[in-house]
Design an enzyme around this catalytic site. Structure first.
Site, PDB file in Angstrom:
ATOM      1  CG  HIS A 177     -15.808  58.812 -17.162  1.00  0.00           C
ATOM      2  ND1 HIS A 177     -16.187  59.400 -15.995  1.00  0.00           N
ATOM      3  CD2 HIS A 177     -16.216  57.513 -17.066  1.00  0.00           C
ATOM      4  CE1 HIS A 177     -16.793  58.511 -15.218  1.00  0.00           C
ATOM      5  NE2 HIS A 177     -16.825  57.364 -15.847  1.00  0.00           N
ATOM      6  CG  ASP A 206     -20.329  62.876  -8.322  1.00  0.00           C
ATOM      7  OD1 ASP A 206     -20.346  62.012  -9.211  1.00  0.00           O
ATOM      8  OD2 ASP A 206     -20.926  62.759  -7.241  1.00  0.00           O
ATOM      9  CG  LEU A 208      -2.366  74.823 -10.883  1.00  0.00           C
ATOM     10  CD1 LEU A 208      -3.122  75.374  -9.691  1.00  0.00           C
ATOM     11  CD2 LEU A 208      -3.332  74.532 -12.030  1.00  0.00           C
TER      12      LEU A 208
HETATM   13  C1  FPP Z   1     -17.532  60.684 -10.939  1.00  0.00           C
HETATM   14  O1  FPP Z   1     -18.626  60.801 -11.826  1.00  0.00           O
HETATM   15  C2  FPP Z   1     -16.310  60.784 -11.709  1.00  0.00           C
HETATM   16  C3  FPP Z   1     -15.307  59.868 -11.689  1.00  0.00           C
HETATM   17  C4  FPP Z   1     -15.354  58.645 -10.888  1.00  0.00           C
HETATM   18  C5  FPP Z   1     -14.120  60.031 -12.511  1.00  0.00           C
HETATM   19  C6  FPP Z   1     -13.650  61.425 -12.699  1.00  0.00           C
HETATM   20  C7  FPP Z   1     -12.756  61.420 -13.854  1.00  0.00           C
HETATM   21  C8  FPP Z   1     -12.664  62.369 -14.803  1.00  0.00           C
HETATM   22  C9  FPP Z   1     -13.387  63.658 -14.762  1.00  0.00           C
HETATM   23  C10 FPP Z   1     -11.781  62.184 -15.949  1.00  0.00           C
HETATM   24  C11 FPP Z   1     -10.407  61.895 -15.433  1.00  0.00           C
HETATM   25  C12 FPP Z   1      -9.424  62.120 -16.437  1.00  0.00           C
HETATM   26  C13 FPP Z   1      -8.287  62.746 -16.222  1.00  0.00           C
HETATM   27  C14 FPP Z   1      -7.429  63.043 -17.349  1.00  0.00           C
HETATM   28  C15 FPP Z   1      -7.866  63.137 -14.892  1.00  0.00           C
HETATM   29  P1  FPP Z   1     -19.618  59.568 -11.940  1.00  0.00           P
HETATM   30  O2  FPP Z   1     -19.136  58.703 -13.047  1.00  0.00           O
HETATM   31  O3  FPP Z   1     -19.745  58.868 -10.637  1.00  0.00           O
HETATM   32  O4  FPP Z   1     -20.943  60.298 -12.325  1.00  0.00           O
HETATM   33  P2  FPP Z   1     -22.424  59.895 -11.881  1.00  0.00           P
HETATM   34  O5  FPP Z   1     -22.473  60.047 -10.376  1.00  0.00           O
HETATM   35  O6  FPP Z   1     -23.253  60.903 -12.582  1.00  0.00           O
HETATM   36  O7  FPP Z   1     -22.664  58.502 -12.340  1.00  0.00           O
END
Ligand code: FPP
Length: 235
Positions: A35, A18, A129
């Protein structure tokens, strides 16, 4: 270890990644840039987890609720996933990492599904892993899917713990020992609902794109100091 301090490292670490949006906002960048930086963190943490000897690492990459996000952001996330699977599956194979997925296949595009299948196939024999991407994943949906699978396979009388477990998305994967959530949020958000009954939790204020090997080690050290009693007591 049951009834005592778990001085052993966790077998399965699950992470709610997050804080990508806030990371981008702080830099006046679009959310998708957060992201993208999140993918770099994925690479860092996968490498570290494999080196440390973690057996299973599950990452909450896209929840069943994430479809509510703006189309542009969903497109960006799916694009990053496609890029990752296309570019990294061979490299992960060389590092002996097995890629797997948990979640509903419905709603995912044919292109994403085919990249998922090929990443799974390419790394199927890897013994290091196990890297599990929870994609179009929801804990409630998983439980509903497990019950429905049991019903459709003829078990319509009653459901038991073991029958439900046999019908989860990845029945052979042990429950997460440690669930980490970054960015200071203190929620489970529909992640591993069934499997988290006895998980230990670690909440970090670090935003996911900044999360590094030292942060992972800090979480593991915290876990090592916990007493896991599973509803029992310590003698
Ligand atoms: C939450 O942060 C994150 C997500 C909903 C997506 C997580 C995805 C990635 C880290 C990249 C995925 C890619 C691969 C290759 C697996 P948020 O966007 O809700 O952050 P915020 O709460 O600060 O708005």
């Amino acid at each position: 270890m049951i009834n005592g301090k778990s001085s052993i490292i966790p077998e399965h670490i699950a992470i709610v990644m997050d804080g990508n949006g806030r990371w981008a906002k702080k830099r006046l960048l679009p959310r998708v840039a957060g992201h993208r930086a999140g993918v770099d963190a994925v690479e860092r943490i996968v490498k570290a987890a494999n080196e440390i000897g973690i057996r299973y690492l599950s990452l909450y990459a896209f929840s069943t609720e994430n479809w509510k996000r703006p189309k542009e952001e969903i497109k960006g996330l799916m694009g990053l996933l496609k890029y990752y699977l296309l570019k990294k599956a061979q490299l992960l194979k060389q590092e002996n990492v097995r890629i797997r997925f948990a979640g509903r296949r419905s709603d995912l595009s044919d292109e994403v599904l085919s990249l998922m299948d090929s990443a799974e196939a390419v790394t199927a024999e890897c013994t290091g892993l196990q890297l599990i991407f929870c994609l179009n994943y929801g804990g409630r949906q998983e439980i509903i899917d497990a019950v429905n699978t049991a019903i459709h396979s003829g078990h319509i009388g009653s459901i038991s713990e073991s029958l439900l477990e046999e019908n989860l998305y990845l029945p052979d994967v042990p429950d997460p020992d440690l669930i980490i959530r970054t960015s200071g949020e203190l929620r489970l958000s529909n992640f591993w609902l069934w499997q988290s009954s006895y998980s230990e939790f670690f909440f970090s204020d670090v935003l996911w794109p900044d999360f590094n090997r030292d942060n992972l080690i800090e979480a593991i050290k915290s876990y090592e100091g916990r007493e896991r009693r599973y509803g029992s007591f310590t003698v």
